[in-house]
Design an enzyme around this catalytic site. Structure first.
Site, short mmCIF file in Angstrom:
data_model
loop_
_atom_site.label_atom_id
_atom_site.label_comp_id
_atom_site.label_asym_id
_atom_site.label_seq_id
_atom_site.Cartn_x
_atom_site.Cartn_y
_atom_site.Cartn_z
CD GLU A 142 32.49 108.08 10.71
OE1 GLU A 142 32.58 106.92 10.26
OE2 GLU A 142 31.42 108.71 10.75
CB CYS A 172 27.62 138.53 -9.92
SG CYS A 172 28.76 138.99 -11.23
N GLY A 180 37.87 114.02 9.36
CA GLY A 180 38.18 114.60 8.06
C GLY A 180 38.98 115.88 8.24
#
Ligand code: LLP
Length: 452
Positions: A297, A370, A299
């Site tokens: 699996e 910020c 990614g």
């Protein structure tokens, strides 16, 4: 691990090094930076920045290399793309068309995968906490398997399955207590991590699962972390799984499938990219003779190098007293969170051929949010960038757009998919007004009941 997540280790790769290691990217004297066959300036001219770009041809090429490596090792390994890395329907469609299934970790990801046309029989549900609603969704759609991460979850799933009149095919996710040697925030296979079932408890729990109504124990799963560079932790984890398969079988129980997880690393900076061939070999050596079905699996390895983030220099802010200047981009940590979360290093390349050959200088590359953590690169050696210069931030196809937020009321960036020489918008830039579309201001705030 090597220096993916540190900011100062070693000499940074030069622009030339970065390009040489990324065949889908090239610098042209007139068109500037080209991804697959599309000049990136054309996309930025049309849509502005920040804009994510995914490469369909690159995705297909990477999938083909991974599946080819498994085949060449004599293994029949089903590939379930980890949807968390990039859940855009267009990305899932491209991979689905190549034969990929999906590894999902929420009801939302399950629905996305199905919306992209990935059949339920090719979807596996992982994750440490699935709600009753998510379990029922998975059961109703009869997905391939649910990876169970605890004894407590097993009981809840059994109850959900009985209530729905379904049988849940499950794998127990084992925590093999192996150090994947990766960043602390993305390592998952150590005993202290929240993931998986302690190794020593797994065989008993598997036997118990076989007695529970609505549960069919089909196999074991293991995933030890992400951005893994070396094969030795994989070998160690798989060897432990193989041992467990033997223990479980000795108790007259069947193990039909092993989910070997994801985690294969890529080269952001100096790392050696995880080789699918080496992973295939590790799987073959440790698990190849058990007669189970096999799955992975991944990614990041599939999607990471297939994506870029385009951004424009808002302004250069002078550094005083010998400090490097700040290059302030229009992309920020709300778009790409990895540098602020993990001190991750991403290559930065100018789009314009003129900028690319400018003399280099030492700079800090930051976003406008910020927070001091809104920094893409500290002490980077980059060609001199001017106000309005555009750059591509590299290797952002995995854990890029999916981790974006609208912090500082910054709309979600536009998304494009390139496929060879064509490109299409796959998501328009979010409209400012839609940022507060869902906000509800109770009338009573402005007209208090009985107000004075
Ligand atoms: N399977 C499971 C159960 C996982 O938890 C993960 C990733 C994968 C597969 C896919 O791992 P990959 O092949 O992509 O390494 N946001 C972090 C990465 C978090 C990974 C979480 N789990 C980052 O940006 O580095």
């Amino acid at each position: 691990m090597a220096d993916t997540f540190s900011t100062h280790a070693g000499q940074d790769p030069t622009l030339r090094d970065l390009l040489a290691a990324r065949p889908a990217l090239s610098m042209h004297a007139i068109d500037g930076l080209v991804f697959e066959d599309v000049p990136l300036n054309a996309i930025a001219d049309a849509l502005g920045t920040p804009t994510w770009v995914m490469g369909a041809r690159t995705l297909r090429g990477r999938y083909a290399r991974l599946s080819g490596a498994m085949r060449d090792a004599g293994l029949d390994v089903a590939i379930h793309f980890a949807v968390k890395a990039n859940d855009h329907l267009a990305v899932l469609k491209v991979l689905g068309a190549q034969g990929a299934g999906a590894d999902v970790v929420s009801g939302g990801e399950l629905c996305r995968a199905m919306a992209a046309g990935i059949p339920a029989r090719d979807i596996v549900f992982s994750g440490v906490g699935k709600t009753r609603t998510e379990m029922e969704l998975a059961l109703r759609h009869d997905i391939a398997r649910i990876n169970v991460e605890s004894a407590e979850e097993l009981e809840l799933l059994s109850a959900a399955a009985v209530a729905c009149g379904r049988t849940a095919r499950i794998a127990l996710r084992i925590n093999p207590d192996v150090d994947a040697g990766t960043h602390a925030k993305i390592t998952t296979g150590l005993a202290g991590n929240k993931f998986g079932i302690p190794y020593d408890r797994a065989a008993d729990l598997y036997a118990h699962a076989a007695t529970l109504p609505g549960i069919h124990p089909a196999g074991l799963a293991v995933h030890i972390g992400s951005q893994i560079e070396r094969m030795q932790p994989y070998r160690q984890a798989y060897a432990r799984v193989a041992e467990l398969v033997r223990v479980i079988r000795a108790r007259d129980l069947t193990v039909e499938v092993i989910d070997c997880g994801g985690g294969l690393g890529i080269s952001y900076r100096h790392e050696t990219e995880g080789a699918p061939e080496a992973l295939a070999n590790a799987i073959r050596l440790e698990l190849g003779d058990l007669g189970t079905r096999l799955e992975i699996e991944p990614g990041r390895w599939l999607a990471g190098p297939a994506g870029l983030l385009l951004s424009t220099v808002i302004l250069r802010k002078r550094g005083y007293d010998g400090m490097p200047p700040f290059i302030v981009l229009d992309a920020a940590m709300n778009d790409l969170a990895r540098p602020s979360l993990y001190d991750a290093w991403h290559g930065i390349i100018p789009l314009s051929p003129r900028d690319a050959v400018a003399p280099t200088e030492q700079v800090h590359v930051v976003g406008p949010v910020c927070e001091s953590g809104d920094t893409f690169g500290h002490d980077r050696t980059l060609p001199h960038l001017r106000d309005g210069s555009r750059v591509a931030i590299l290797d952002t196809g995995a854990y890029g757009m999916v981790m974006s937020s609208t912090y500082n009321a910054r709309p979600m960036a536009a998304q494009v998919m390139v496929d060879g020489s064509r490109w299409d918008v796959i998501r328009a830039r979010q409209k400012i007004e839609s940022l507060w579309e869902g906000d509800i201001v109770p009338d009573t705030l402005t007209h208090p009941a009985g107000g004075k």
